[in-house]
Design a protein around this motif. Structure first.
Motif, short mmCIF file in Angstrom:
data_model
loop_
_atom_site.label_atom_id
_atom_site.label_comp_id
_atom_site.label_asym_id
_atom_site.label_seq_id
_atom_site.Cartn_x
_atom_site.Cartn_y
_atom_site.Cartn_z
N MET A 85 1.24 6.37 -7.08
CA MET A 85 0.10 7.21 -7.45
C MET A 85 0.47 8.69 -7.36
SD MET A 85 -3.00 5.05 -5.69
CE MET A 85 -4.30 6.16 -6.16
N SER A 86 1.23 9.04 -6.36
CA SER A 86 1.67 10.43 -6.20
C SER A 86 2.52 10.87 -7.39
CB SER A 86 2.46 10.57 -4.90
OG SER A 86 2.93 11.87 -4.74
N ALA A 105 -5.30 -0.28 -6.28
CA ALA A 105 -5.61 0.09 -4.90
C ALA A 105 -6.96 -0.50 -4.48
CB ALA A 105 -5.62 1.61 -4.76
N ARG A 161 0.29 11.27 -10.45
CA ARG A 161 -0.46 12.54 -10.39
C ARG A 161 0.44 13.71 -10.75
NH1 ARG A 161 -2.24 10.49 -5.41
NH2 ARG A 161 -4.30 9.58 -5.62
N ARG A 208 -7.90 -3.28 -1.22
CA ARG A 208 -8.78 -2.91 -0.10
C ARG A 208 -9.66 -4.03 0.33
NH1 ARG A 208 -9.78 2.60 -2.92
NH2 ARG A 208 -8.03 3.72 -2.07
N LYS A 253 0.82 -1.20 0.00
CA LYS A 253 0.00 0.00 0.00
C LYS A 253 0.86 1.26 0.00
CE LYS A 253 -4.13 -1.99 2.09
NZ LYS A 253 -5.05 -1.97 3.23
N GLU A 254 1.94 1.27 0.77
CA GLU A 254 2.84 2.42 0.79
C GLU A 254 3.47 2.65 -0.57
OE1 GLU A 254 5.67 1.71 3.88
OE2 GLU A 254 4.14 1.75 5.45
N SER A 255 3.92 1.59 -1.19
CA SER A 255 4.52 1.68 -2.52
C SER A 255 3.51 2.20 -3.53
CB SER A 255 5.05 0.31 -2.95
OG SER A 255 5.53 0.36 -4.27
N LEU A 256 2.30 1.69 -3.44
CA LEU A 256 1.24 2.10 -4.35
C LEU A 256 0.93 3.58 -4.20
CD1 LEU A 256 -0.81 1.28 -6.48
CD2 LEU A 256 -2.32 0.55 -4.64
N GLU A 257 0.90 4.07 -2.96
CA GLU A 257 0.64 5.49 -2.72
C GLU A 257 1.74 6.36 -3.33
OE1 GLU A 257 -1.94 7.21 -1.56
OE2 GLU A 257 -3.02 5.32 -1.45
N ARG A 258 2.99 5.93 -3.19
CA ARG A 258 4.10 6.68 -3.81
C ARG A 258 3.96 6.70 -5.32
NH1 ARG A 258 7.10 4.02 0.20
NH2 ARG A 258 7.71 2.40 -1.26
N GLU A 260 -5.14 3.16 -9.39
CA GLU A 260 -6.37 3.23 -8.60
C GLU A 260 -7.10 1.89 -8.62
OE1 GLU A 260 -8.22 6.60 -10.43
OE2 GLU A 260 -7.33 8.01 -9.00
#
Length: 51
Positions: free
Chosen positions: A28-29, A47, A32, A51, A21-26, A44
């Motif tokens: 995605m950032s 992600a 963007r 969930r 999840k942390e890697s995915l957030e990075r 997304e």
């Protein structure tokens, strides 16, 4: 399987999911920031799967 081993496996699974999840957030950032809408949609979808 003994209790300690089961607990260790569960903890490892939780840690692995948190790392994903942390890697995915990075990722995605970065998508963007670079304006890569196609990659962002793919991330997304990934992600939602996690969930």
């Amino acid at each position: 399987m003994n209790k300690i081993t089961r607990q260790a496996i569960n903890e490892a699974n939780r840690n692995h999911l948190a790392t994903l999840k942390e890697s995915l957030e990075r990722r995605m950032s970065v998508a963007r920031a670079s304006g890569d809408d196609q990659l962002l949609r793919q991330l997304e979808a990934e992600a939602n799967y996690l969930r």
